[in-house]
Design an enzyme around this catalytic site. Structure first.
Site, PDB file in Angstrom:
ATOM      1  N   ARG A 110       0.851  -1.184   0.000  1.00 37.12           N
ATOM      2  CA  ARG A 110       0.000   0.000   0.000  1.00 37.12           C
ATOM      3  C   ARG A 110       0.893   1.242   0.000  1.00 37.12           C
ATOM      4  NH1 ARG A 110      -3.403  -3.059  -1.317  1.00 37.12           N
ATOM      5  NH2 ARG A 110      -5.463  -3.390  -0.414  1.00 37.12           N
ATOM      6  N   GLU A 128      -4.278   7.156  -5.338  1.00 34.19           N
ATOM      7  CA  GLU A 128      -4.514   6.361  -6.554  1.00 34.19           C
ATOM      8  C   GLU A 128      -5.851   6.751  -7.152  1.00 34.19           C
ATOM      9  OE1 GLU A 128      -4.122   2.205  -5.575  1.00 34.19           O
ATOM     10  OE2 GLU A 128      -2.120   2.498  -4.756  1.00 34.19           O
ATOM     11  N   HIS A 166      -1.664  -0.315  -9.813  1.00 30.14           N
ATOM     12  CA  HIS A 166      -2.191  -1.222  -8.770  1.00 30.14           C
ATOM     13  C   HIS A 166      -2.768  -2.498  -9.402  1.00 30.14           C
ATOM     14  CE1 HIS A 166      -3.991  -1.359  -4.450  1.00 30.14           C
ATOM     15  NE2 HIS A 166      -3.753  -2.579  -4.904  1.00 30.14           N
TER      16      HIS A 166
HETATM   17  C1  DGY Z   1      -5.787  -6.507  -2.392  1.00 26.58           C
HETATM   18  O1  DGY Z   1      -6.382  -7.568  -2.585  1.00 26.58           O
HETATM   19  O2  DGY Z   1      -5.710  -6.001  -1.270  1.00 26.58           O
HETATM   20  C2  DGY Z   1      -5.188  -5.849  -3.576  1.00 26.58           C
HETATM   21  O3  DGY Z   1      -4.258  -4.885  -3.254  1.00 26.58           O
HETATM   22  C3  DGY Z   1      -6.267  -5.239  -4.417  1.00 26.58           C
HETATM   23  O4  DGY Z   1      -6.761  -4.117  -3.768  1.00 26.58           O
END
Ligand code: DGY
Length: 319
Positions: free
Chosen positions: A237, A266, A285
């Site tokens: 993240r 994002e 992402h």
């Molecule tokens: C998750 O599954 O947490 C991925 O980062 C997609 O948001």
């Protein structure tokens, strides 16, 4: 009377059908300024909600007095206030496990792309600049045989470490809340302090969930401890990192390069200095974004939701 479900992400049609067969369902492909009011209205009578990529605020939960379960199509649960879920006695389900391998593939592609300058050089070819054999100025650095430092050694971290150990002969260092004996036994991984990892690793890979404790935990101090030749990889993240400190470290060459799938904001704003840096590989992402994995995640999220609404055992509860 059927229980009410709100879907706030586009799901495969067979899953929509499955939900429709049992519940009274309101569908939103995604929530935006145009339909936010309708989404909030639908929460008023919702027993279950399912979706992703939308912060579900406590105000939204307050507007949903009948809610029993929220099912997120993600492994990360940082769009929810877990304490508030516990306080309200609500269930929060997520999708661990099914995305480990495809996310590890993405992380490994960031390692390779940033070390070997794949994106930059592919663009160079497409722009018609390849006129003769390339010289040192465009050489990359080796991946095989180097040291990989994993900050966090859970399911996805282990999948990255397996690729690094078996496929690339890399030495594995890791730091985690607790030791991972399996990774030590099978991948020859060594548990070290975070500072030691930063000082020794050629690739520093952030593998932590975003929590109040990890938010902005990686900043100027940590970049300063990395090797100048070090490459920073983040597909967990963006908000775990102090992004301004990272930009400075990349601009000042405190570190060599970065491979990033996640950002503080994002989608990444068009004026982000990261976009102007040749030593940055930036992805939108896509950690788990393959047809197969996103389908498996959606199926698991629907199974979680249905179990919760039927008062059965929910396969994967985060809270
Ligand atoms: C998750 O599954 O947490 C991925 O980062 C997609 O948001």
């Amino acid at each position: 009377m059927k229980q009410r479900v709100v879907v706030y992400k586009k799901l495969p049609e067979h899953l929509n059908e499955q939900l429709r067969a049992e519940f009274d369902v309101t569908f939103f492909d995604r929530v935006n300024d145009g339909n936010r009011a309708a989404f909030l209205e639908s929460l008023k009578s919702a027993h279950g909600i399912i979706g992703a990529s939308l912060p579900i605020t406590n105000e939204m939960l307050d507007a949903a007095p009948a809610l029993k379960i929220a099912s997120t199509v993600s492994v990360g649960v940082d769009n929810f206030d877990l304490d508030y879920f516990r306080q309200r006695g609500l269930m929060l389900a997520h999708t661990p496990g099914v995305l480990n391998e495809s996310t590890a593939d993405t992380i490994f592609s960031l390692i390779l792309a940033s070390a070997r300058r794949i994106v930059e050089l592919a663009e160079y070819v497409k722009a018609g600049n390849w006129k003769g054999s390339i010289g040192e100025a465009q050489f990359g650095v080796n991946v095989h045989g180097k040291t990989l430092g994993l900050i966090g050694m859970g399911r996805i971290g282990s999948a990255v470490a397996r690729r690094a150990h078996h496929g690339f002969g890399m030495k594995i260092l890791y730091n985690n809340t607790r030791p991972n004996p399996e990774a030590e036994r099978e991948l020859n991984a060594t548990f070290v302090s975070k500072d030691e990892l930063l000082a020794q690793a050629d690739f520093v890979c952030l593998m932590l969930p975003l929590t109040p404790e990890t938010e902005r935990m990686f900043g100027a101090r940590e970049f300063g401890l990395m090797k100048r030749s070090g490459i920073f990889i983040n597909a967990s993240r963006g908000r775990i990192v102090d992004e301004q400190a990272m930009i400075r470290a990349l601009q000042d060459k405190t570190i060599h390069a970065a491979g990033l799938d996640v950002f503080e904001v994002e989608p990444l704003p068009a004026d982000s200095p990261l976009l102007a840096l040749p030593n940055v590989v930036a992805l939108p992402h896509i950690g788990s974004a393959t047809h197969e994995t996103r389908l498996a995640m959606a199926e698991l999220a629907v199974a979680n939701l249905i179990a919760g609404l039927r008062d059965e055992k929910v396969p994967h509860l985060a809270v």
